[in-house]
Design a protein around this motif. Structure first.
Motif, PDB file in Angstrom:
ATOM      1  N   UNK A  41      70.295  24.057  32.355  1.00 31.49           N
ATOM      2  CA  UNK A  41      70.384  23.952  33.679  1.00 31.49           C
ATOM      3  C   UNK A  41      69.098  24.447  34.364  1.00 31.49           C
ATOM      4  N   UNK A  42      68.572  25.657  33.801  1.00 35.08           N
ATOM      5  CA  UNK A  42      67.406  25.806  34.645  1.00 35.08           C
ATOM      6  C   UNK A  42      66.420  24.746  34.179  1.00 35.08           C
ATOM      7  N   UNK A  43      66.180  24.512  32.856  1.00 36.50           N
ATOM      8  CA  UNK A  43      65.166  23.347  32.716  1.00 36.50           C
ATOM      9  C   UNK A  43      65.417  22.107  33.831  1.00 36.50           C
ATOM     10  N   UNK A  44      66.546  21.608  33.803  1.00 34.29           N
ATOM     11  CA  UNK A  44      67.002  20.501  34.521  1.00 34.29           C
ATOM     12  C   UNK A  44      66.503  20.814  36.208  1.00 34.29           C
ATOM     13  N   UNK A  45      66.556  22.038  36.708  1.00 33.74           N
ATOM     14  CA  UNK A  45      66.328  22.521  38.001  1.00 33.74           C
ATOM     15  C   UNK A  45      64.799  22.535  38.121  1.00 33.74           C
ATOM     16  N   UNK A  46      64.043  23.143  36.914  1.00 30.78           N
ATOM     17  CA  UNK A  46      62.805  23.160  37.003  1.00 30.78           C
ATOM     18  C   UNK A  46      61.984  21.758  37.195  1.00 30.78           C
ATOM     19  N   UNK A  47      62.735  20.735  36.432  1.00 32.51           N
ATOM     20  CA  UNK A  47      62.105  19.392  36.490  1.00 32.51           C
ATOM     21  C   UNK A  47      62.157  18.778  38.040  1.00 32.51           C
ATOM     22  N   UNK A  48      63.431  19.325  38.375  1.00 35.09           N
ATOM     23  CA  UNK A  48      63.984  18.668  39.843  1.00 35.09           C
ATOM     24  C   UNK A  48      63.065  19.226  40.863  1.00 35.09           C
ATOM     25  N   UNK A  49      62.531  20.423  40.604  1.00 35.56           N
ATOM     26  CA  UNK A  49      61.380  21.138  41.624  1.00 35.56           C
ATOM     27  C   UNK A  49      60.120  20.285  41.506  1.00 35.56           C
ATOM     28  N   UNK A  50      59.633  20.255  40.233  1.00 41.33           N
ATOM     29  CA  UNK A  50      58.431  19.317  39.792  1.00 41.33           C
ATOM     30  C   UNK A  50      58.532  18.039  40.612  1.00 41.33           C
ATOM     31  N   UNK A  51      59.688  17.311  40.691  1.00 38.26           N
ATOM     32  CA  UNK A  51      59.945  16.007  41.261  1.00 38.26           C
ATOM     33  C   UNK A  51      59.620  16.153  42.767  1.00 38.26           C
ATOM     34  N   UNK A  52      60.026  17.353  43.105  1.00 37.38           N
ATOM     35  CA  UNK A  52      59.848  17.666  44.766  1.00 37.38           C
ATOM     36  C   UNK A  52      58.415  17.560  45.183  1.00 37.38           C
ATOM     37  N   UNK A  53      57.621  18.417  44.446  1.00 33.72           N
ATOM     38  CA  UNK A  53      56.110  18.551  44.483  1.00 33.72           C
ATOM     39  C   UNK A  53      55.651  16.833  44.359  1.00 33.72           C
ATOM     40  N   UNK A  54      55.879  16.371  43.614  1.00 32.94           N
ATOM     41  CA  UNK A  54      55.523  15.043  43.247  1.00 32.94           C
ATOM     42  C   UNK A  54      55.863  14.061  44.298  1.00 32.94           C
ATOM     43  N   UNK A  55      57.128  14.143  44.734  1.00 35.90           N
ATOM     44  CA  UNK A  55      57.574  13.276  45.997  1.00 35.90           C
ATOM     45  C   UNK A  55      56.815  13.473  47.133  1.00 35.90           C
ATOM     46  N   UNK A  56      56.415  14.808  47.541  1.00 31.75           N
ATOM     47  CA  UNK A  56      55.527  15.051  48.470  1.00 31.75           C
ATOM     48  C   UNK A  56      53.999  14.294  48.232  1.00 31.75           C
ATOM     49  N   UNK A  57      53.659  14.271  47.297  1.00 34.24           N
ATOM     50  CA  UNK A  57      52.231  13.845  47.023  1.00 34.24           C
ATOM     51  C   UNK A  57      52.529  12.157  47.060  1.00 34.24           C
ATOM     52  N   UNK A  58      53.247  11.683  46.554  1.00 32.12           N
ATOM     53  CA  UNK A  58      53.347  10.203  46.754  1.00 32.12           C
ATOM     54  C   UNK A  58      53.759   9.661  48.222  1.00 32.12           C
ATOM     55  N   UNK A  59      54.366  10.453  48.725  1.00 29.64           N
ATOM     56  CA  UNK A  59      54.715   9.951  50.104  1.00 29.64           C
ATOM     57  C   UNK A  59      53.611  10.156  51.165  1.00 29.64           C
ATOM     58  N   UNK A  60      52.991  11.421  50.709  1.00 24.23           N
ATOM     59  CA  UNK A  60      51.599  11.405  51.842  1.00 24.23           C
ATOM     60  C   UNK A  60      50.484  10.579  51.515  1.00 24.23           C
ATOM     61  N   UNK A  61      50.625  10.049  50.185  1.00 23.72           N
ATOM     62  CA  UNK A  61      49.656   9.373  49.611  1.00 23.72           C
ATOM     63  C   UNK A  61      49.804   7.622  50.204  1.00 23.72           C
ATOM     64  N   UNK A  62      51.207   7.316  50.518  1.00 26.20           N
ATOM     65  CA  UNK A  62      51.675   6.178  50.726  1.00 26.20           C
ATOM     66  C   UNK A  62      51.990   5.433  49.832  1.00 26.20           C
ATOM     67  N   UNK A  63      52.107   5.773  48.528  1.00 26.54           N
ATOM     68  CA  UNK A  63      52.285   5.192  47.553  1.00 26.54           C
ATOM     69  C   UNK A  63      53.912   4.973  47.040  1.00 26.54           C
ATOM     70  N   UNK A  64      54.585   4.313  47.743  1.00 26.67           N
ATOM     71  CA  UNK A  64      55.928   4.280  47.927  1.00 26.67           C
ATOM     72  C   UNK A  64      56.429   3.455  46.708  1.00 26.67           C
ATOM     73  N   UNK A  65      55.814   2.531  46.106  1.00 25.04           N
ATOM     74  CA  UNK A  65      56.351   1.874  44.770  1.00 25.04           C
ATOM     75  C   UNK A  65      56.780   3.169  43.823  1.00 25.04           C
ATOM     76  N   UNK A  66      55.609   4.037  43.796  1.00 20.12           N
ATOM     77  CA  UNK A  66      55.718   5.050  42.826  1.00 20.12           C
ATOM     78  C   UNK A  66      56.579   5.826  43.087  1.00 20.12           C
TER      79      UNK A  66
END
Length: 328
Positions: A216-241
């Motif tokens: 469970x903790x590994x899953x949530x750690x990965x989920x949090x990483x996806x949160x950071x990555x989501x911000x990077x991609x959205x602010x970069x305008x890379x919506x396909x990624x």
């Protein structure tokens, strides 16, 4: 003014959802991206000429004392945030409860906003969110997080950092106009036709997190990483990624808890992918509610989902958060 109008927006989680639960962020810190949408919980609060409390929601209650109120959020909010004579409060919402868009948190935020206006007291978005969290998490001991209350109170598309001491940092995303237009055009919401209890699904996550379950903790750690990555991609305008990352989010969330999806939801998701969607996710805890997808060919996806009986909920992002009479 004897009748007070208040409304609070619902939300769609855009990355990192699930790391806002105290069972996780108190040890590891949480992070997610979420946006409020133009679907709301609405309340009308009548403050005079009331001899008894009259509450109208999916049920109707009429009682003399707040302790006699059955609805737990109404009861606890009125006990703590109201000192006047009895009130009449009527509630309606744009979508049913149990569909994954934070209706319980929005309900609580909307109610506390109304009571603040009735007492002629101003309240900041941060205080509004924290008071709503206190009722749901600390007083009622619901296995929910802080996302819904904060998004509903603040509005907009923001990053939320949940510190281990319980404080929350709110940062609006820096999205250019073109990116925002593409998000509005390509993000689609479809109703799966099933409501569910978020508490039952989230209770499993809370139990496993509290027990320091490695998976469970590994899953949530990965989920949090996806949160950071989501911000990077959205602010970069890379919506396909970003759309492709949504698919990773879907696969990761499926592994988190039993009951997150079922055969019907899996079929709808597969159909959406075949129609040109890069990725998608169930908004909220899962188990039903609304499916959010990033569609490269929105009209093709609409046609495919309509043929499968999945009703679209058109939406736009909203940037005002919870409001009342003073903001109209």
């Amino acid at each position: 003014m004897s009748v007070i109008y208040s409304r609070a927006p619902l939300r769609i989680s855009l990355g990192g959802g699930g790391t806002d639960l105290p069972s996780y962020y108190r040890e590891h810190g949480g992070y997610l991206i979420s946006g409020s949408i133009d679907k709301y919980v609405y309340m009308l609060t009548h403050t005079v000429f009331q001899k008894r409390y009259r509450l109208k929601y999916s049920e109707m209650e009429e009682v003399d004392e707040t302790n006699d109120i059955i609805h737990p959020i109404f009861r606890e909010a009125l006990k703590r945030h109201w000192e006047g004579s009895p009130l009449e409060i009527a509630v309606v919402a744009d979508v049913p409860a149990g569909t994954g868009m934070g209706s319980s948190g929005a309900f609580t935020v909307c109610l506390i906003k109304a009571l603040s206006l009735a007492r002629r007291r101003s309240i900041t978005a941060g205080d509004l969110a924290e008071r709503a969290c206190e009722i749901e998490i600390d007083i009622l001991n619901e296995p929910v997080g802080k996302q819904d209350q904060y998004v509903s109170a603040h509005g907009g598309i923001c990053a939320y950092t949940f510190q281990t001491d319980g404080t929350v940092d709110v940062e609006p995303l820096n999205l250019d106009d073109r990116t925002l237009r593409r998000l509005r055009n390509n993000l689609l919401l479809f109703y799966t036709g099933e409501a569910r209890s978020a508490s039952k699904i989230l209770a499993h996550q809370v139990e496993k997190s509290a027990a320091n379950d490695d998976d469970m903790l590994e899953n949530l750690h990965r989920t949090k990483e996806m949160g950071y990555r989501s911000r990077e991609l959205l602010e970069a305008g890379d919506l396909e990624a970003y759309g492709e990352l949504m698919h990773e989010h879907w696969e990761n969330k499926r592994r988190r808890s039993p009951g997150m999806t079922d055969e019907h939801i899996d079929r709808l998701y597969t159909l959406a992918r075949r129609s040109g969607c890069l990725g998608g996710k169930l908004v909220g805890a899962g188990g039903g509610g609304f499916l959010l997808v990033y569609a490269q060919r929105p009209d093709d996806t609409r046609q495919a989902m309509a043929a499968a009986g999945a009703t679209e909920l058109p939406f736009d992002f909203e940037f005002r958060g919870a409001i009342g009479n003073e903001s109209l």
